[in-house]
Design a protein around this motif. Structure first.
Motif: not given
Length: 769
Positions: A481-488
């Motif tokens: 659900x959140x942005x910036x998949x790799x960062x998250x």
């Protein structure tokens, strides 16, 4: 940390299926919707699911776990008071397929992560608590007592309660949400990120500042008695299909509808009602009288252009266009607003909106002599950097027309998840008001934390910086659900413990902390028995109605636990003798929870009595009755001076927005049929204007890679197929959550801190490899 290639994937596999493209539909629903819903129910749950369908959204039944569209106050359809996606959600709840410890023994975390989000979610209901030890590759069984002991060890071992965060999804009931925030605050933190942070937080901020309450001001009956409905940044055919029934009824009563959206969406064009003879015969009701195909985030410019045209008409016929009685009695800063508005040029605004001036003039003409106006909006408005400002501009238009605080008029944010609005009412908020904390102290006797906590974006950053050690999620699929998949994903892997209370498996269970727990919970449709007595919970819909939800299906496992019980048992394990809350009482009967909610939260007088009445009850809503209690100007509503967003595109750049497919609700993928847009058997597509396709040297079906660049950091989404589509030039659209990897954690809405997943500039290059 291991190299990223050795870790379970945070993204969907980069493979392609056999894409089939057909002509987009010019109507929504009809018998195909019935057929698709019935097929899913039959495949997943058979007669068990069919029986449950007749109780979903009924006055003595259970609340759909899908969208928050309100149920009718009066008679409801005895056959189908639900939509296609609601039926699909129930099918996955009612399935007899189970995910047990034996399943996890056969499937490693890494292997499961190689599946698509759809495949991961199709394995069935989570049937027992499981635990992933540090360095483990497979989840293994754990007792409930063992799980609570593990949570207590971690939480009590932190140097500060602020090293933990507690997430809430919109599925969580009022009763569970109240207990959850009570536990979290007695534990000692306001780190309560929730799904509202990612969807309507911009609405909550804008409306609270503008009209004194962060909610809409209309009821469902207002839709049946209005002159004009404006629908902005919303696709009801896919995301809120039951809304189309209300729109059809409005049209039959003479309402005009203005649709504003970059894509031509079937659910805004026409509706074939499968519960009417006309719909069964294949005849449709036209919905939008005027369809304004705005550029991505051109809504602010469009609103200002309409207001400017209305101002010109007001000057020509004073006192005939604007409601000056309302303006004089209820607003401030009108003169300043008009002075600023007149600095704009209507043609320049039309160009910025991407709409021919003649069409904007049609919109102004429709509105000119009407004051029973309802304006609806959803994610297409809120998830922009200027989301709060655009909503305040919507309020400006409503104030000019006096279209609030009267029947058939007002503001209508269309919420997504079924109880996301109720969560906030139950005090799930990282920035609680002092008066709310004072009330908790008065009723319970402990001192709640006063320092503001982390929202979703703040929590992800805190994980990345290793300020958070424990993350507890009450429902949802946080990673997807959140942005910036790799960062998250990198951030979540730095946690010491991640815990997810869930009904089904999702990708967030596979991107975990050093240790991880999955706790299986009851769904809305499951029967909840305590001490031989069936319990019920309650939810709040988009229009402020509190209604009961009472499941009917025998749970597929005796190892599932309800969310209220999970909170009570966790609280006892973590807080022990230092707690001043009687957790045993609240876990013995949910009536006790409602009794204490009544003591703490305004508007819940006689909660247990009123919630048992068929259809429930409305919460107080002062602006609905024409009363405005804003902090800065008590008793008055402010006109707001807003600024146009500035969009700059390099010659080879495009604006990209994220959208949901028809076979999807939030992060849950039911199938691969986006039949309204004519996309079948594939999700890795990018919709482009045909002129842009030709100029770029592409053709339909070409394989491309997508790139975004934010603050000097490049992000890449691999392997997408070009689909020429009716969308404004230099605008593109892709499916969420696959392209979340392109949206940076650092791009958020001003004031609300909502991730801006409705707009990012991208470059499109031929796929290499």
């Amino acid at each position: 940390m291991s190299d990223r290639t050795e870790l379970p994937s945070a993204e969907n596999p980069e493979g392609l299926l056999d894409l089939k493209v057909t002509e987009p539909k010019k109507w929504a629903a009809g018998m195909p919707a019935v057929g698709a819903a019935m097929a899913d129910i039959f495949e997943e749950s058979g007669t068990r699911g069919f029986k449950a369908l007749f109780r979903m959204n009924q006055k003595t039944g259970f609340d759909c776990s899908s969208c928050a569209w309100p149920d009718p106050d009066d008679d409801r359809s005895p056959v189908a008071e639900y939509c296609e996606n609601g039926a699909k959600a129930l099918a996955e709840e009612a399935t007899l397929k189970k995910v047990t410890s034996e399943f996890f023994a056969k499937n490693s975390v890494a292997d499961l992560a190689k599946q698509t989000d759809m495949e991961i979610g199709k394995h069935g209901r989570l049937a027992e608590p499981v635990y992933l030890p540090k360095g483990g590759t497979h989840y293994q069984p754990i007792s409930w007592d063992g799980a609570f002991k593990k949570i207590a060890e971690h939480l009590n071992g932190l140097s500060s309660p602020n090293e933990a965060a507690f997430y809430t999804s919109g599925r969580t009931s009022n009763e569970a949400s109240f207990l959850y925030q009570l536990f979290v605050r007695e534990y000692g933190t306001n780190n309560m990120p929730d799904c509202s942070n990612m969807c309507h937080e911009s609405t909550s901020v804008a409306l609270a500042e503008a009209i004194g309450i962060g909610k809409g001001t209309v009821t469902l009956n207002d839709f049946y008695d209005t002159d004009v409905i404006i629908i902005m940044g919303q696709n009801p055919g896919t995301n809120h299909p039951r809304m189309m029934t209300a729109l059809e009824k409005a049209k039959q009563n003479g309402t005009q509808i203005i649709a504003i959206n970059p894509l031509k969406e079937a659910g805004l064009i026409a509706f074939k009602n499968p519960q009417s003879a006309k719909g069964v015969m294949g005849l449709s009701t036209a919905l939008a009288d005027l369809y304004l195909q705005v550029k991505i985030n051109g809504d602010m410019a469009l609103l200002k252009a309409i207001e400017l045209l209305l101002l010109e008409a007001e000057k020509e016929t004073p006192e005939k266009v604007f409601d000056h009685e309302f303006i004089n009695n209820n607003t401030v800063f009108y003169d300043q607003f008009v002075d600023e508005l007149q600095k704009h040029n209507v043609q320049d605004l039309a160009n910025a909106a991407g709409i021919p001036l003649s069409q904007i003039q049609q919109a102004a003409e429709i509105l000119k002599h009407k004051n029973r106006i309802i304006i609806c909006w959803a994610m297409g408005i809120t998830q922009h950097t200027n989301g709060v400002a655009t909503i305040k501009e919507i309020v400006n238009l409503v104030l000019l027309k006096g279209s609030i605080g009267k029947p058939g008029a007002g503001l209508c944010p269309i919420r997504g998840h079924s109880n996301v609005q109720g969560n906030r009412t139950m005090l799930i908020y990282d920035k609680p008001y002092e008066k709310q904390l004072d009330k908790l102290k008065e009723v319970f006797g402990f001192e709640p934390p006063r320092e503001h906590g982390y929202d979703v974006v703040d929590s992800i950053r805190a994980m990345q910086e290793e300020k958070l050690k424990v993350f507890f999620a009450m429902g949802g699929n946080f990673l997807s659900a959140t942005p910036d998949t790799v960062y998250t994903a990198e951030a979540m892997r730095k946690l010491k413990l991640s815990v997810h209370v869930s009904t089904k498996l999702n990708r967030s269970h596979l991107i975990h902390g050093e240790e991880a727990l999955i706790l299986p919970t009851l769904a809305r449709s499951d029967k909840d028995m305590i001490n031989g007595v069936q319990q019920f919970v309650s939810c709040e819909n988009s229009m402020g109605v509190i209604q009961q939800s009472k499941g009917m299906l025998p749970p597929v496992s005796d190892q599932m636990m309800s969310e209220p019980l999970i909170v009570c048992k966790m609280a006892k394990a973590v807080l022990g003798d230092r707690s001043v809350v009687d957790w045993d009482m609240y876990s013995s009967n949910y009536d006790h929870i409602r009794d204490i909610i009544e003591d703490v939260i305004p508007g819940f007088d006689d909660y247990n009595v009123r919630v048992r009445k068929p259809g429930g009850f409305y919460l107080p809503n002062a602006p609905r009755t024409g009363v405005f209690e804003t902090d800065e100007t008590p008793g008055k509503v402010q006109f707001t001076i807003t600024q146009l967003p500035k969009h700059q595109l390099a010659e080879d750049e495009y604006m990209m927005t994220s959208i949901r497919s028809h076979d999807q609700f939030n992060t849950t993928i039911y199938g691969l049929e986006d039949r309204y847009r004519g996309i079948h058997n594939e999700r890795r597509v990018i919709f482009m204007n045909p002129v842009d396709v030709e100029k770029a040297g592409f053709k339909a079906g070409d394989k491309v890679d997508l790139y975004s660049n934010f603050e000097g950091q490049e992000r890449k989404a691999h392997l997408y197929l070009v689909v020429p589509y009716n969308i404004p030039e230099r605008c593109t659209a892709t499916y969420y959550p696959e392209t979340n990897v392109l949206f940076p954690i650092g791009s958020v809405a001003e004031k609300s801190n909502t991730p801006t997943t409705k707009l990012i500039n991208i470059k499109i290059k031929r796929h290499q490899g």
